[in-house]
Enzyme design. Structure first.
Site, PDB file in Angstrom:
ATOM      1  N   GLY A 134       0.790  -1.226   0.000  1.00  0.00           N
ATOM      2  CA  GLY A 134       0.000   0.000   0.000  1.00  0.00           C
ATOM      3  C   GLY A 134       0.818   1.270   0.000  1.00  0.00           C
ATOM      4  CB  THR A 136      -1.711   4.333  -4.757  1.00  0.00           C
ATOM      5  OG1 THR A 136      -0.597   4.088  -5.602  1.00  0.00           O
ATOM      6  CG2 THR A 136      -2.669   5.277  -5.449  1.00  0.00           C
ATOM      7  CD  GLU A 373       4.657  -2.337  -9.804  1.00  0.00           C
ATOM      8  OE1 GLU A 373       5.883  -2.170  -9.810  1.00  0.00           O
ATOM      9  OE2 GLU A 373       4.117  -3.450  -9.657  1.00  0.00           O
ATOM     10  CB  THR A 375       1.567   7.407 -15.293  1.00  0.00           C
ATOM     11  OG1 THR A 375       2.424   8.515 -14.946  1.00  0.00           O
ATOM     12  CG2 THR A 375       0.408   7.326 -14.319  1.00  0.00           C
ATOM     13  CD  GLU A 377       1.591  10.251 -19.016  1.00  0.00           C
ATOM     14  OE1 GLU A 377       1.117  10.201 -20.159  1.00  0.00           O
ATOM     15  OE2 GLU A 377       1.326   9.390 -18.134  1.00  0.00           O
TER      16      GLU A 377
END
Length: 389
Positions: A134, A136, A373, A375, A377
């Site tokens: 955990g 995010t 995991e 993006t 970007e």
């Protein structure tokens, strides 16, 4: 410091006997245990816990865990092979296997005390226990430094309050590695990692997400309400959790690259097979240049993703930094998985839009790889910082 060219020169791309053995084992297992049920699991968003216990019996839930802790003791080449072979069949199963290995199990393996490793790794490596991880939160995805889940010291315990979301195995995991803030907001040294067992007072699961793809891989919230966790469950020292997480994610990105590679190759092989069987104008559609050129591009992208992924795996095996290489592999493999899955649907035509054929599932599953995991970007941010510093 070695240049990228010098690093690459030492890599062997020959498939080892171990890799061949792992690949064949998964193909045989998948034919019997996954293919007959995967669309039912997908439709019902059923997380097949029993299947993962069987994968644990095959040594696939502790691929990188040393044999001393009940694992297989393999390296990253075997690990990439295992994930990609599972993902060729069903991306959901590949995703859950990767998350369990790389994140929860991988974090304890890298940063747990000897006592913590002895306690948790044998259960995780056999899938007696399923693991969650955990980081995010609802308001902090890429911006993990501003997390709101807090852990306040109270004697020999930490009292944790907050919530995590988009957590793989958030409901079914028996143990979770959770990052919580123990210092100031935005301080990279203000977060700590805790091992929290299901059943701990104040620790519960929240909403299970209803997803576009990867539907047999469970994604849910973790909720903490005055959750008291003993200081023995802290991994490393207080304040090291975020730095640990970044290192865990470096390896985790290789697993998502492998997942992307498997989905891409599965979509390509399905399209290749169909193009030879489907006849229009009295010949296989593979004979038409519009289709054959598309297949040529798909095959080339798969090979390029494979090379990037195994290069990152090789560097990881040798204990070298993979920050840039894992980001490159993850970025490229995930983006081409989406492109290839899209082309696959096009080659199948109208049938590609139905659930009677595999193309639509690869198409739905692929997209997550560009998000989870880190993006695409964020990968570009990691890569650009590396090449510009």
């Amino acid at each position: 410091m070695e240049s990228m060219v010098e690093q690459q020169a030492a890599i062997s791309f020959l498939e080892s006997e171990n890799q061949r053995m792992v690949a064949q084992m998964i193909r045989d297992f998948g034919q019997k245990e996954i293919r007959p049920y995967m669309m039912e699991w997908d439709e019902n968003q059923h997380f097949p816990v029993d299947l993962f216990r069987k994968l644990g019996g095959l040594g696939l839930m502790g691929v990188l865990v040393p044999e001393a802790y009940g694992g297989s003791g393999f390296g990253y080449h075997e690990y990439v092979t295992a994930i990609s072979e599972l993902a060729k069949i069903d991306g959901s199963i590949g995703l859950s296997m990767a998350a369990h290995n790389s994140l929860c199990t991988g974090h304890i393996l890298q940063f747990g005390s000897e006592e913590q490793k002895q306690k948790y790794l044998p259960k995780l490596a056999t899938a007696e226990w399923i693991g969650a991880w955990g980081l995010t939160e609802p308001n902090t995805g890429s911006d993990a430094g501003n997390m709101r889940t807090v852990a306040v010291k109270d004697g020999d315990y930490y009292v944790i309050n907050g919530a995590k979301n988009f957590i793989t195995h958030g409901k079914s995991g028996e143990v979770a590695v959770v990052i919580a803030r123990t210092g100031a907001v935005g301080d990279s040294r203000g977060m700590s990692a805790f091992i929290i067992e299901r059943g701990t007072n104040g620790f519960s699961a929240g909403k299970k997400e209803n997803k576009l793809g990867m539907r047999a891989s469970e994604t849910a919230e973790l909720i903490f309400t005055d959750c008291r966790v003993h200081k023995s469950q802290l991994m490393g020292n207080e304040g090291e959790g975020f730095v640990q997480s970044l290192k865990v994610l470096d390896g985790g990105r290789i697993s998502i690259a492998a997942l992307s590679l498997g989905i891409a190759e599965g979509a390509y092989l399905a399209a290749l097979k169909y193009s030879k069987e489907r006849h229009q104008f009295n010949q296989p559609i593979a004979n038409f240049q519009g289709i054959s050129f598309k297949l040529a591009e798909m095959a080339t992208k798969v090979e390029a993703a494979k090379l990037l992924t195994f290069r990152a795996a090789d560097l990881k095996n040798r204990g070298m930094s993979v920050n840039r290489e894992s980001a490159m592999a993850k970025l490229f493999a995930s983006e081409i998985a989406v492109e290839i899955a899209n082309d696959g649907v096009q080659i199948f035509g109208g049938y590609g839009y139905t659930k009677d054929f595999p193309a639509e599932k690869y198409y739905r599953d692929a997209k997550l790889c560009t998000i989870g995991e880190g993006t695409s970007e964020i990968q570009k941010l990691v890569i650009s910082r590396s090449i510009l510093k």
